[in-house]
Every structure is written in C-alpha cells, then in structure tokens.
Enzyme design. Structure first.
Site, PDB file in Angstrom:
ATOM      1  N   ASP A   1       7.562  -0.905 -13.845  1.00  0.00           N
ATOM      2  CA  ASP A   1       6.365  -0.982 -14.691  1.00  0.00           C
ATOM      3  C   ASP A   1       5.818  -2.414 -14.724  1.00  0.00           C
ATOM      4  O   ASP A   1       6.436  -3.338 -14.182  1.00  0.00           O
ATOM      5  CB  ASP A   1       6.674  -0.475 -16.112  1.00  0.00           C
TER       6      ASP A   1
ATOM      7  N   HIS B   1       4.374   0.598   2.518  1.00  0.00           N
ATOM      8  CA  HIS B   1       4.911   1.764   1.821  1.00  0.00           C
ATOM      9  C   HIS B   1       4.707   3.063   2.585  1.00  0.00           C
ATOM     10  O   HIS B   1       5.245   4.089   2.196  1.00  0.00           O
ATOM     11  CB  HIS B   1       4.252   1.849   0.442  1.00  0.00           C
ATOM     12  N   ASP B   2       3.897   3.045   3.633  1.00  0.00           N
ATOM     13  CA  ASP B   2       3.671   4.261   4.421  1.00  0.00           C
ATOM     14  C   ASP B   2       4.507   4.273   5.694  1.00  0.00           C
ATOM     15  O   ASP B   2       5.169   5.255   6.013  1.00  0.00           O
ATOM     16  CB  ASP B   2       2.195   4.372   4.824  1.00  0.00           C
TER      17      ASP B   2
ATOM     18  N   ASP C   1      -8.237   1.018   0.489  1.00  0.00           N
ATOM     19  CA  ASP C   1      -7.508   2.112   1.094  1.00  0.00           C
ATOM     20  C   ASP C   1      -8.373   2.799   2.167  1.00  0.00           C
ATOM     21  O   ASP C   1      -9.572   3.022   1.941  1.00  0.00           O
ATOM     22  CB  ASP C   1      -7.201   3.103  -0.047  1.00  0.00           C
TER      23      ASP C   1
ATOM     24  N   ASP D   1      -5.311  -2.307  -5.655  1.00  0.00           N
ATOM     25  CA  ASP D   1      -5.615  -1.314  -4.634  1.00  0.00           C
ATOM     26  C   ASP D   1      -6.885  -0.578  -5.057  1.00  0.00           C
ATOM     27  O   ASP D   1      -7.036  -0.239  -6.227  1.00  0.00           O
ATOM     28  CB  ASP D   1      -4.447  -0.320  -4.526  1.00  0.00           C
TER      29      ASP D   1
ATOM     30  N   GLU E   1      -7.637  -1.370   4.824  1.00  0.00           N
ATOM     31  CA  GLU E   1      -6.693  -0.578   5.610  1.00  0.00           C
ATOM     32  C   GLU E   1      -7.516   0.306   6.541  1.00  0.00           C
ATOM     33  O   GLU E   1      -8.280   1.144   6.070  1.00  0.00           O
ATOM     34  CB  GLU E   1      -5.818   0.290   4.702  1.00  0.00           C
TER      35      GLU E   1
ATOM     36  N   ASN F   1      11.363  -0.527 -19.346  1.00  0.00           N
ATOM     37  CA  ASN F   1      11.474   0.345 -20.530  1.00  0.00           C
ATOM     38  C   ASN F   1      12.499   1.467 -20.334  1.00  0.00           C
ATOM     39  O   ASN F   1      12.438   2.492 -21.011  1.00  0.00           O
ATOM     40  CB  ASN F   1      10.110   0.909 -20.934  1.00  0.00           C
TER      41      ASN F   1
HETATM   42  C1  GLC Z   1      -3.391   5.087   2.367  1.00  0.00           C
HETATM   43  C2  GLC Z   1      -2.213   4.775   1.479  1.00  0.00           C
HETATM   44  C3  GLC Z   1      -1.317   5.965   1.440  1.00  0.00           C
HETATM   45  C4  GLC Z   1      -2.081   7.125   0.854  1.00  0.00           C
HETATM   46  C5  GLC Z   1      -3.383   7.375   1.606  1.00  0.00           C
HETATM   47  C6  GLC Z   1      -4.315   8.256   0.837  1.00  0.00           C
HETATM   48  O1  GLC Z   1      -3.032   5.298   3.679  1.00  0.00           O
HETATM   49  O2  GLC Z   1      -1.575   3.622   1.942  1.00  0.00           O
HETATM   50  O3  GLC Z   1      -0.135   5.725   0.726  1.00  0.00           O
HETATM   51  O4  GLC Z   1      -1.301   8.295   0.905  1.00  0.00           O
HETATM   52  O5  GLC Z   1      -4.088   6.175   1.845  1.00  0.00           O
HETATM   53  O6  GLC Z   1      -4.857   7.580  -0.258  1.00  0.00           O
END
Ligand code: GLC
Length: 537
Positions: A33, A323-324, A203, A102, A258, A27
């Site tokens: 998105d 992503h971390d 998470d 997630d 995780e 968009n």
């Molecule tokens: C997990 C996510 C991270 C986030 C953290 C708090 O480690 O991967 O990106 O900042 O949790 O939710």
C-alpha cells in the site's frame, strides 16, 4: 507558459518501477500500500534513483490488477487514501524523488460510471464514449481479436449490440474519436498534474485509435495478422502533440509510452511516438531488447537500431524487466549457474548506456520469476491459460526486504507467495555484502550521478559485439569513460588502445585492481568493467 526543457531530469535520471501490490504492506492485509511505500522511500532515495513510477493505484475491481480503472480521480482503498497519496508525493519530493503515475487511456473498467451509463441504452449520452457496433449478419462486427487471441467483441443482450475490448471483456475500449472522451481524459490529466505528479507512463498508447470503418484484419494462410486495423492508427499522433502541450504547460513533467507490438518493425513503431523528439512523448519503451538473445553482437544490433531510429532530438530509454514480461534474470541464456554474474553485467549495461534506465523493483537484489502454484494464481491470464501459461504473477511477488517472516513484506500471508530464495536474496542481507547485486546497483547509480559523461555524454561503440565482447565509450567535455562487457563464460582479451597511466577503474563486477597501460585488458567471464581515462582533447 512554462517549459520543461530546462532541467531534463527525465533524460539524466533513473526511474524505479514499483508494483504497488507487492512493495510493502503497512496495514497487515498482505497487500502492499501507499503508506508502505512511504516507509521505504529512504531505501529508494539511498539506492540513488531519481523517480518512481507506480503501476495503477486508482479504484479498480482488479480484474487486471488495476489496469481496469473504475474512477480516475481517486485511490483504491487497498492502497490507502488521497491523503496518503499526497503524503507520498510530499515525502518523495522532499527526498528529491519524482513520482510518475500510470495512465490507462485506452480502456476503463466495465464498472466505471462512464461504461455503466454507456451500456444502459443506445440513447445514453455516454453511449458513443465506447466502441459499440451492431451485429453483422447476426454475428460479431468483425474478426478483431484481443491481445491474447480471443474474440474482442462482447454482446450486450440488453441493447443488442457488441462492444469492443482489446483486453478482458471487463476492460471496454474507449472511443477516442469522440471529442468528449478526450476532454474528459485531459481533465483527468490536468487533475493529477495539479495534484503535483511529475509525469505519466502511458499504457499501450498505440492501441488508442481503431480503423474508422472497422475493416476486418487480414488472415494469412498460415498466420493471423491481428494488428492491422485495431491499432496503430495515425490519429494518435496529433493527440499526443496536444498531450505534450498540456504537459509542457507545467514545469518539468515527463511521459513514457508503452508501445507493445510483436516484430517486425517494433523499434520503428515505438520511436514514432516521440514525434520529432520534442513534440510528442518524452520517452518510449522499445521491447526489442527483451526479445534479444544473450549475445554481445545481438545486443549491439538491437541497441544500435534503437539509437539509429531515434528522431534527431529524441532520447532513448531502456528497461530489462517489467510486471508483464517478467524478470530479466530468467532470460539470461544457457549457463544459469552464472545467473548472478550475468545479472550484474546486465546492470552495468542498463546503467551505462545512453538513455534513461528504468529499474523494476526487486531486480536490484536479483529477485527471480517464480513458478506460482495453481491455487495461488491471481492473474486472470494465468487462470484462463493454465497450465500452458501461468500468467504474469511470476514477476509480481512481494519485495524481499529481509530474511524474516514473509520476507519483511507483511506480517500476514501476502497476496502472492514470497520467492523461496528470500533468506539470502533480500535487501538487508545484500546491504551487508559488498559483492551483492544491490551494492553493485548502488555503486553504478552513484557513478552515474558523479560522472556527467555517464548520464549526458555521447556514446560510441568500439566493437559490434564481436567475440562476445561489447565495448563502448561515454564522452563529454570532461572525460571519456570506457565500458567493457564480456558476455561470454570465458576470459576474453580486450584491446582498447593505450589508455595512459592516469586511467582508473571506476567499477568492475569482479575483483580487479589494475589495468595495463597498453590498453590490453583481460576480462573475466561475464565481467563488466568501467574505466575512466584522463581529459580528452
Ligand atoms: C499494459 C499493462 C498490462 C495491462 C495492459 C492492459 O500492457 O502493462 O499490465 O494488462 O496494458 O491495460
């Protein structure tokens, strides 16, 4: 009650991790998105993966890129609507792709109605949904610190108490000792299962429970030990059993946890969340491989430890980037000019080990971490810790689709800068180049599909990484497949015994035509080789 043990797609399939902000903008606002993701589903299906995992897409003030959820039953307007999400589910399913959401159970946004109510007065019915404590001698209730080393209690002058937050203060931790919290969250899980999602990534699941008495963490003489009482409490295990029962009441659902914690004992802790292998989480991320140096023996040790520690019915999973922690290509050791060769070797490893592989978007084309100029930093970590740490934006940059403006991600300036290498490192260019990382990923994913030994078979290590060579086999009733990985920047001679005249090269990261029948193979620097031999017996 249905059971999901029949298909086990999550054991044998491959998951593709999408960072929604950065995948495809439809968009023209510079932010990825859901309709954008839908336009790329053919690409994802064509890659040969089986599922996508989306980092959070719920309504959020985006203090922590959506990991601060303000409403668990909706979709953030920047990503689209619930209708768009339903369309994504349908379109993904139509292509045989599953969708994993997630799930952030540990905390919410401070803008969540639950927290707004909780904060409003000590007598509010939701007060106890979060972790509130009175000051101790006029100060913080104890010495717990956040994941990034700052004080983890925030004072609320209105009600004169502190609340606890494992991450930013805008992410208050929920009180999982309150049964109403569990009920509310399980209702939400139910809601998404009913909507048709195929599973959840949980998470920081090891943070859910904290010590009941809020005991101080012990501070060593030299080292702080911040992790004793504010995480890893045993109450999480029975909760996960209930969670599994809920998931198993639907067909073919999955979960991956995780578990992030510094060494030592990382793997042991991670696999503990699998329970006996069938009664808690389906899969867990063990971060050990991420912290392993580029060396075949070190890799062997880490991988083998994970296998050894698994419960008997447990199933492993592997990932190289997220992503971390950033992109694996940046961790590939000293010879950076060999980075693409090493990235290819990494891909062979990831897609031939026993265990479910997770691919982070863009890794399949060799995208890199980029140094984000200060004025473009978005991640709050980066803003707080600059210049010592520029945050996690480095591996969250827009997907590079082609060599056009903004790499084909958007028509507008994207929310994060596009990597400078996009004119060569992009999907369109790599699709045309047989030797590209993208085509290697595709060939590997196709091989995995074709050869059951590669996704279901046993694994046996023939070397422990000596001489910087890692050699293992994947075997089932049909066939035996050898995987040879040369981690070194020199040619290496590998001995795998007589392999017979019917042995064929299934794949090499290098140009290779033949093998010697005697099983002596000269591997090129950083070569990854997959060979199939004749029937076992
Ligand atoms: C997990 C996510 C991270 C986030 C953290 C708090 O480690 O991967 O990106 O900042 O949790 O939710």
């Amino acid at each position: 009650m249905q059971n999901n043990s029949s298909s086990n797609w999550w054991k044998h399939g491959v998951v593709y991790h999408i960072y929604p902000q950065s995948f495809k903008d439809s968009n023209h606002d510079g932010i990825g998105d859901i309709p954008g993701i839908i336009t790329q589903l053919d690409y994802i299906a064509d890659l040969g993966v089986d599922a996508i995992w989306l980092s959070p897409i719920y309504p959020s003030p985006m203090v922590d890129a959506g990991y601060d959820i303000a409403n668990h039953r909706g979709i953030d307007a920047q990503y689209g609507t619930m209708n768009d999400f339903q369309r994504l589910l349908n379109e993904a399913h139509r292509r045989g792709l599953r969708v994993i959401m997630d799930l952030v159970l540990n905390h919410t946004s401070d803008q969540h109605p639950w927290f707004i109510a909780s904060k409003s007065s000590v007598n509010n019915p939701k007060r106890d949904w979060y972790i509130w404590q009175p000051p101790k001698k006029g100060k913080q209730p104890n010495n717990w610190i956040t994941n990034f080393g700052k004080k983890a209690w925030r004072y609320d002058p209105n009600t004169k108490e502190y609340y606890f937050h494992s991450f930013f203060w805008e992410q208050p931790d929920l009180n999982w000792r309150n049964p109403e919290v569990k009920k509310a969250m399980f209702d939400i899980i139910h809601f998404w299962l009913e909507a048709g999602v195929d599973g959840f990534r949980l998470d920081i699941i090891n943070l859910l429970f904290k010590d009941r008495q809020f005991k101080n963490n012990k501070i060593g003489f030299f080292v702080k030990k911040p992790e004793i009482y504010n995480r890893n409490q045993p109450e999480v295990y029975p909760l996960l059993k209930e969670f599994r029962t809920l998931l198993d009441s639907y067909p073919e659902k999955t979960s991956v946890g995780e578990i992030y914690t510094p060494p030592p004992g990382r793997t042991t802790l991670a696999v503990s969340f699998l329970g006996n292998g069938v009664d808690m989480l389906h899969l867990v991320f063990d971060f050990s491989l991420i912290f392993t140096i580029w060396n075949a023996a070190a890799y062997y040790k880490t991988i083998n430890r994970y296998y050894r520690k698994l419960p008997e019915m447990g199933w492993p999973c592997f990932f190289l980037s997220n992503h971390d922690i950033g992109r694996s290509i940046k961790r590939l050791g000293r010879w950076t000019w060999h980075k693409y060769a090493k990235a290819k070797l990494h891909a062979v490893l990831l897609l031939t080990l026993k265990g479910t592989p997770f691919i982070y978007y863009g890794d399949e084309i060799g995208m890199e971490n980029i140094k984000i100029p200060k004025k473009y930093i978005q991640d709050l970590y980066g803003k707080i810790f600059y210049p010592f740490f520029r945050g996690r934006d480095r591996a969250r940059t827009p997907m590079q689709w082609n060599s056009g403006r903004y790499a084909g991600f958007s028509t507008q300036r994207p929310w994060l800068p596009v990597s400078k290498d996009y004119s060569t490192i992009n999907v369109e260019a790599e699709q045309k180049d047989y030797a590209s990382i993208l085509n290697l990923y595709k060939r590997l994913l196709l091989l995995r599909k074709k050869h059951t030994a590669l996704h279901k078979g046993n694994i046996t290590f023939l070397t422990k990484g000596k001489n910087n060579l890692l050699i293992y086999t994947r075997t089932d009733e049909q066939e035996k497949i050898f995987i040879l990985l040369n981690f070194s920047n020199r040619k290496k001679k590998a001995q795998i015994g007589a392999i017979g005249s019917a042995a064929v090269v299934l794949l090499s990261t290098h140009h290779r035509i033949k093998l010697s029948e005697e099983g002596v193979i000269m591997l090129q620097a950083f070569e990854g080789l997959v060979i199939k031999t004749t029937l076992l017996q």
